[in-house]
Design an enzyme around this catalytic site. Structure first.
Site, mmCIF file in Angstrom:
data_model
loop_
_atom_site.group_PDB
_atom_site.id
_atom_site.type_symbol
_atom_site.label_atom_id
_atom_site.label_comp_id
_atom_site.label_asym_id
_atom_site.label_seq_id
_atom_site.Cartn_x
_atom_site.Cartn_y
_atom_site.Cartn_z
ATOM 1 N N HIS A 41 27.142 38.784 23.261
ATOM 2 C CA HIS A 41 26.319 39.974 23.131
ATOM 3 C C HIS A 41 26.453 40.592 21.736
ATOM 4 C CE1 HIS A 41 25.566 44.391 24.166
ATOM 5 N NE2 HIS A 41 24.435 43.786 24.474
ATOM 6 N N ARG A 42 25.356 40.566 20.968
ATOM 7 C CA ARG A 42 25.364 41.031 19.581
ATOM 8 C C ARG A 42 26.406 40.265 18.768
ATOM 9 N NH1 ARG A 42 25.569 47.541 21.035
ATOM 10 N NH2 ARG A 42 24.264 47.375 22.892
ATOM 11 N N GLU A 68 23.353 36.627 21.169
ATOM 12 C CA GLU A 68 22.275 37.578 21.470
ATOM 13 C C GLU A 68 22.093 38.485 20.269
ATOM 14 O OE1 GLU A 68 20.740 41.554 23.010
ATOM 15 O OE2 GLU A 68 22.697 41.081 22.135
ATOM 16 N N ASP A 70 19.484 41.587 18.275
ATOM 17 C CA ASP A 70 18.473 42.631 18.455
ATOM 18 C C ASP A 70 17.579 42.666 17.224
ATOM 19 O OD1 ASP A 70 19.486 43.974 20.975
ATOM 20 O OD2 ASP A 70 21.260 44.147 19.711
ATOM 21 N N HIS A 83 20.947 46.995 16.605
ATOM 22 C CA HIS A 83 20.687 47.441 17.972
ATOM 23 C C HIS A 83 19.988 48.785 18.046
ATOM 24 C CE1 HIS A 83 21.648 49.481 21.796
ATOM 25 N NE2 HIS A 83 21.429 48.289 22.323
ATOM 26 N N GLU A 142 16.385 39.626 21.416
ATOM 27 C CA GLU A 142 15.860 40.810 22.082
ATOM 28 C C GLU A 142 14.976 41.594 21.128
ATOM 29 O OE1 GLU A 142 17.059 45.044 24.224
ATOM 30 O OE2 GLU A 142 18.611 43.497 23.987
ATOM 31 N N LYS A 144 13.825 44.843 20.223
ATOM 32 C CA LYS A 144 14.337 46.183 20.482
ATOM 33 C C LYS A 144 13.245 47.208 20.181
ATOM 34 C CE LYS A 144 17.827 46.987 21.610
ATOM 35 N NZ LYS A 144 18.389 47.240 22.959
ATOM 36 N N ASP A 267 30.457 40.947 25.422
ATOM 37 C CA ASP A 267 31.017 41.232 24.103
ATOM 38 C C ASP A 267 32.215 40.339 23.810
ATOM 39 O OD1 ASP A 267 29.179 43.257 23.814
ATOM 40 O OD2 ASP A 267 30.613 44.910 23.988
#
Length: 276
Positions: A41-42, A68, A70, A83, A142, A144, A267
Site C-alpha cells: 500500500h503506497r 499500490e 495514488d 495520496h 488508484e 485519487k 503497509d
C-alpha cells in the site's frame, strides 16, 4: 469425535484440541499465503515514506506482488503519485496538488517526515513509476479524486498504451478508484486491463450492487472492516476478485487470510508474505 471419546482419550489428547491449538492449526499454510496477492500500500509505507521511490523499491525487495500507487495531476498537466489532494501532510510544502506545477512538486521533500534517512525523496511522476517498475512488479493504480482532474482517465490510458501495458498478457496492471463513474470510463478506454472499485460502505455490498459492479469491474476492494466470508463468496459468485485494505497489523492480515480474499493491501508486506 464425541465428547465421551475425548474424555476417555486422556489429558494429553484433550490438550491437543484446546482452542489455542485449533486456532494455530487453522492458520494458513505458506502455500496458501502465497496464493494471495501481496499488495504494498503506497509502497512499503509502514517502513518508508509513502508513494516514494524508496517505498516502492523496498516493496519490491520485500517480494510484494504489486505496489499500490495514488495518481493525481499537477497544475501543468503532469501525472504524479501522492495520496492526499494537498501536499501538506507528506512533504515540507503546502497547497493543493492541482495548484502546483511539476517543478514545484519536485522541489518538495517528501521523505524526511518519515526519517532523516529519507531526506530528499521526491514525489514521483506516474511515468517514472511505470518505466521503473513495469515488468518487475504489478502496479495497482488508484485514481485519487479523479473528479478534480477532468480527462485524467484518457491521460492514464494513453501512457499505459504507449508502453503496451494494455495487452492481455500483461495482467499485472489494475486500475481502481472510489469514483465508480471514472472506473466505468477506464473500462471503456482499456477493456483488457483489470478494473477495481473501492469502498468502505456496506451499502455497496448488496447483491444488486455487486452485480452492477461486475458489469465493468474485475475487482471489488472493500475496507477490511466490512469483509465477511459471505461477502467474499458473493463477490466470487459475481465473477470478481476481492482485495481488502488497509492492513497495518498481523492480526488484520490473518483475519483476511481466514476470509479467503484474493489480495491483501498492506503497509507492511511482511505481514502477508511468509518469506519476509
Amino acid at each position: 469425535m464425541s465428547k465421551k471419546l475425548l474424555i476417555g482419550a486422556g489429558l494429553a489428547l484433550s490438550l491437543l484440541f484446546t482452542p489455542f491449538n485449533q486456532a494455530f492449526a487453522e492458520k494458513p499454510t505458506v502455500g496458501e499465503r502465497k496464493q494471495v496477492e501481496n499488495v504494498a500500500h503506497r509502497g512499503a509505507a509502514g517502513y518508508a515514506p509513502e508513494n516514494t521511490i524508496a517505498a516502492y523499491d523496498l516493496a519490491v525487495d520485500m517480494k510484494a506482488d504489486y505496489i499500490e500507487i495514488d495518481v493525481q495531476r499537477s497544475k501543468d498537466g503532469e501525472l504524479v503519485s501522492i495520496h492526499d489532494t494537498t501536499v501538506d501532510r507528506t512533504t515540507d510544502g503546502t497547497g493543493k496538488v492541482g495548484d502546483l506545477t511539476l517543478e514545484q512538486l519536485k522541489s518538495l521533500d517528501a521523505g524526511s517526515w518519515k526519517g532523516e534517512q529519507f531526506t530528499g525523496e521526491q514525489i514521483p511522476t506516474f511515468e517514472e513509476i511505470l518505466d521503473r517498475y513495469h515488468g518487475k512488479v504489478g502496479i495497482l493504480i488508484e485514481l485519487k479524486a479523479p473528479e478534480y482532474y477532468p480527462g485524467i482517465e484518457e491521460q492514464v490510458a494513453e501512457l499505459i498504451k504507449e508502453r503496451n501495458l494494455d495487452k492481455p498478457q500483461n495482467k499485472k496492471i489494475i486500475i481502481q478508484s472510489f469514483n465508480f463513474e471514472s472506473m466505468k470510463k477506464m473500462n471503456q478506454l482499456l477493456p483488457q486491463v483489470q478494473i477495481g472499485v473501492l469502498t468502505s460502505n456496506r451499502a455497496h455490498t448488496t447483491m444488486d450492487a455487486l452485480k452492477e459492479f461486475s458489469t465493468y469491474a474485475d475487482w471489488f476492494n472493500p475496507s477490511y472492516g466490512i469483509v465477511t466470508k459471505e461477502l467474499v463468496n458473493q463477490v466470487h459468485a459475481n465473477d470478481m476478485k476481492i482485495g481488502s485494505w488497509t492492513v497495518r497489523s498481523q492480526e488484520a492480515a490473518d483475519f483476511l487470510f481466514e476470509m479467503k480474499v484474493d489480495a491483501i493491501i498492506s503497509d507492511y508486506p511482511d505481514y502477508v508474505d511468509p518469506r519476509n
